[in-house]
Write an enzyme that holds these catalytic residues in place. Structure first.
Site, PDB file in Angstrom:
ATOM      1  N   ASP A 176      40.731  38.933  35.580  1.00 64.40           N
ATOM      2  CA  ASP A 176      41.882  39.322  36.353  1.00 64.40           C
ATOM      3  C   ASP A 176      41.883  40.354  37.359  1.00 64.40           C
ATOM      4  OD1 ASP A 176      43.363  40.570  33.146  1.00 64.40           O
ATOM      5  OD2 ASP A 176      41.751  41.377  34.550  1.00 64.40           O
TER       6      ASP A 176
ATOM      7  N   LYS B 168      46.420  37.026  39.775  1.00 64.53           N
ATOM      8  CA  LYS B 168      47.984  36.910  40.311  1.00 64.53           C
ATOM      9  C   LYS B 168      47.943  35.503  41.383  1.00 64.53           C
ATOM     10  CE  LYS B 168      49.960  41.177  40.955  1.00 64.53           C
ATOM     11  NZ  LYS B 168      50.225  42.461  42.149  1.00 64.53           N
TER      12      LYS B 168
ATOM     13  N   MET C  32      49.843  52.529  33.631  1.00 63.33           N
ATOM     14  CA  MET C  32      50.998  51.256  34.225  1.00 63.33           C
ATOM     15  C   MET C  32      52.147  52.481  34.728  1.00 63.33           C
ATOM     16  SD  MET C  32      50.517  48.297  31.969  1.00 63.33           S
ATOM     17  CE  MET C  32      50.137  48.937  30.337  1.00 63.33           C
TER      18      MET C  32
HETATM   19  N1  SAH Z   1      42.923  47.640  29.484  1.00 63.65           N
HETATM   20  C1  SAH Z   1      42.782  48.505  30.650  1.00 63.65           C
HETATM   21  C2  SAH Z   1      44.043  49.041  30.951  1.00 63.65           C
HETATM   22  C3  SAH Z   1      45.275  47.856  31.608  1.00 63.65           C
HETATM   23  S1  SAH Z   1      46.373  48.201  31.956  1.00 63.65           S
HETATM   24  C4  SAH Z   1      41.893  49.721  30.259  1.00 63.65           C
HETATM   25  O1  SAH Z   1      41.631  49.736  29.067  1.00 63.65           O
HETATM   26  O2  SAH Z   1      41.549  50.420  31.033  1.00 63.65           O
HETATM   27  C5  SAH Z   1      46.528  48.653  33.598  1.00 63.65           C
HETATM   28  C6  SAH Z   1      46.447  50.101  33.921  1.00 63.65           C
HETATM   29  O3  SAH Z   1      45.404  50.779  33.646  1.00 63.65           O
HETATM   30  C7  SAH Z   1      46.779  50.391  35.359  1.00 63.65           C
HETATM   31  O4  SAH Z   1      48.140  50.462  35.670  1.00 63.65           O
HETATM   32  C8  SAH Z   1      46.151  51.753  35.430  1.00 63.65           C
HETATM   33  O5  SAH Z   1      47.326  52.857  34.905  1.00 63.65           O
HETATM   34  C9  SAH Z   1      44.844  51.837  34.463  1.00 63.65           C
HETATM   35  N2  SAH Z   1      43.863  51.704  35.089  1.00 63.65           N
HETATM   36  C10 SAH Z   1      43.008  50.535  34.976  1.00 63.65           C
HETATM   37  N3  SAH Z   1      41.843  50.722  35.825  1.00 63.65           N
HETATM   38  C11 SAH Z   1      42.100  51.932  36.480  1.00 63.65           C
HETATM   39  C12 SAH Z   1      41.202  52.729  37.388  1.00 63.65           C
HETATM   40  N4  SAH Z   1      40.035  52.196  37.947  1.00 63.65           N
HETATM   41  N5  SAH Z   1      41.974  53.766  37.926  1.00 63.65           N
HETATM   42  C13 SAH Z   1      42.892  54.294  37.682  1.00 63.65           C
HETATM   43  N6  SAH Z   1      43.820  53.718  36.434  1.00 63.65           N
HETATM   44  C14 SAH Z   1      43.426  52.505  36.394  1.00 63.65           C
END
Ligand code: SAH
Length: 257
Positions: free
Chosen positions: A44, A66, A179
């Protein structure tokens, strides 16, 4: 399920793999091995281009981030892709940003596979909270600042249950909102209304661990203003540990290769 269909599924296998927050060097050794061996990689939006370059060149790639109309592929459709590919006796790697069990719907996908008697494994990844704060020089806990840490979804309404704001506003704890950009105004108001000080330091880490990482800092009453300047994906960190960023920041994105 009949005996025949159980045996039909026996060859297929799904590895639910966390890809970490962006920097390909943060993949686990196991994740790297699996993406190099996969027949199919279902990935994704949050999986970086650099990581996709490490995938077995012969593997089929299925993007489920998407669609052309910019709407997310419905979860049911993603589940169906995993089932269909596994039923073709293929090794499917379901690759997700961060850790698949932290705001990644990994549990839901596995429940569907379990119902279909498809074998699977889970490979944890470095979650954004852990990776991005490390690269920003913000320790999630610190004896002088925070004795606990909460990972919270900013998609409050979408996730169903409401958040226990008074519990989060007690202090001595680090709050990490995933998020949260669009909901930043609500987060700011709820924390202030529940008693968290207006002076509480906050940070927003955008595109953490990547060459585009940027860290914005301020205090709680500036949160929604800071969020308006931030680019997704971004994490919101609330708590006095964020002050350490100015002292412990070591990552110079422009010097990464
Ligand atoms: N499973 C993922 C989270 C998915 S939800 C994890 O464990 O990290 C998606 C959210 O993760 C985004 O909206 C943001 O808040 C955060 N996120 C993921 N990658 C990021 C990154 N490189 N920098 C900042 N926030 C990140």
């Amino acid at each position: 399920m009949t005996e025949k269909s159980i045996s039909a599924n026996q060859g297929g296998f799904v590895s639910l793999v966390g890809a970490g927050p962006g920097d390909p060097d943060l993949l686990t050794v196991k994740a790297l091995r699996l993406i190099q061996q996969a027949d199919v990689v279902v990935y994704d939006r949050l999986v970086s281009e650099e990581i996709m370059q490490l995938v077995n060149p012969a593997a089929e790639r299925v993007y489920v981030g998407k669609q052309l109309n910019y709407h997310c592929v419905p979860q049911q459709q993603i589940n169906q892709v995993l089932i269909e590919k596994a039923q073709q006796n293929l090794h499917v790697v379901r690759l997700k940003g961060g850790d698949p069990f932290i705001f990644g719907r990994g549990g839901e996908e596995l429940q569907t596979l379990a119902q279909e008697h498809i074998s699977f494994e889970v490979v944890p990844g470095i979650t954004a909270a852990s990776g991005c704060t490390a690269y920003a020089g913000i320790p999630l806990t610190h004896r002088d600042h925070a004795q606990s840490v909460h990972f919270i979804t900013g998609h409050v309404k979408k996730e169903g249950m409401d958040i226990d704001w008074p519990n989060l506003s007690k202090g001595n704890t680090t709050l990490v909102f995933y998020m949260g950009l669009k909901e930043s105004g609500n987060i700011e108001q709820k924390l202030l209304a529940s008693g968290l000080s207006a002076e509480t330091p906050v940070a927003i880490i955008e595109r953490g661990t990547t060459p585009n990482q940027r860290v914005l800092t301020g205090c709680l009453t500036q949160l929604s203003h800071l969020a308006q300047q931030a680019i997704s994906p971004a994490l919101i960190i609330v708590g006095s540990v964020t002050r350490l960023h100015s002292q412990l920041n070591w990552f110079n994105p422009s010097s990464t290769h």
